[in-house]
Scaffold this motif. Structure first.
Motif, short mmCIF file in Angstrom:
data_model
loop_
_atom_site.label_atom_id
_atom_site.label_comp_id
_atom_site.label_asym_id
_atom_site.label_seq_id
_atom_site.Cartn_x
_atom_site.Cartn_y
_atom_site.Cartn_z
N GLU A 1 14.60 3.99 39.99
CA GLU A 1 14.81 2.75 39.23
C GLU A 1 13.49 2.03 39.13
N THR B 1 11.53 -1.71 37.49
CA THR B 1 11.65 -3.04 36.91
C THR B 1 10.30 -3.41 36.32
N THR C 1 11.26 0.32 42.20
CA THR C 1 11.91 -0.63 43.10
C THR C 1 12.14 -0.03 44.47
N ARG D 1 17.31 0.34 34.51
CA ARG D 1 16.21 1.08 33.91
C ARG D 1 15.74 2.13 34.91
N ASP E 1 9.76 -6.86 35.99
CA ASP E 1 9.85 -8.30 36.22
C ASP E 1 8.53 -8.93 36.64
#
Length: 171
Positions: free
Chosen positions: A71, A73, A82, A116, A75
């Motif tokens: 996974e 990110t 992650t 994602r 952000d």
């Protein structure tokens, strides 16, 4: 199964993670991580290991050659794999197939969320990605499945500089 169209590779200076899509629903059991199904060798090695007829070094050899699902990110201003932290220890969940990735999300209570994911080789994960995480970060292979395996940051699994069990040296 609904997967977003594959996205672009990361910038040339970091060729570790290829963006593969957005998992919106659990894939069918026949859906491999990639069209070549390299994960089948890894699943076979894990099964043999848990049956007591395989060796950990064989699992690690196949792990390094496999294309894995992680996974990610974006952000924090850029794409990032992650990790989860539990009891002060950090772990990167790594899945051998999209099915096990979807199962992991369901196990975590996130089955209805969009996630994602990217594809990364085991070698790139161990040699390039893992050193970017805090010291002591390990890997959880196929978490939430019957073949789940913790790969702690110890000698023989990670590079000597990352191993938490390396001998102290006088400098």
């Amino acid at each position: 199964m609904a997967l977003a169209a594959p996205g672009p590779m990361m910038a040339a200076e970091s060729r570790v993670l290829s963006f593969s899509g957005t998992l919106e629903q659990q894939p069918s059991p026949a859906t491999p991580a990639t069209a070549d199904e390299p994960a089948s060798d890894l699943i076979t090695a894990l099964t043999r290991f848990f049956q007591g007829i395989g060796r950990m070094d064989a699992v690690l050899d196949v792990f390094r050659a496999a294309e894995l699902v992680v996974e990610y990110t974006d952000d924090s201003g850029g794409p990032a794999v992650t990790a989860i932290t539990r009891d002060g220890l950090s772990w990167i969940p790594v899945c051998s197939t999209l099915e096990s990735f979807a199962g992991w999300l369901q196990y975590c209570g996130r089955g209805a969320e969009t996630a994602r994911y990217g594809l990364i080789s085991g070698t790139e994960l161990l040699d390039t990605c893992l050193p970017e995480f805090p010291a002591g970060t390990g890997l959880l292979l196929d978490p939430g499945t019957e073949r789940a395996l913790a790969l702690p940051p110890v000698t023989g699994i990670v590079a000597p500089a990352l191993a938490v069990d390396r001998p102290e040296t006088d400098e």
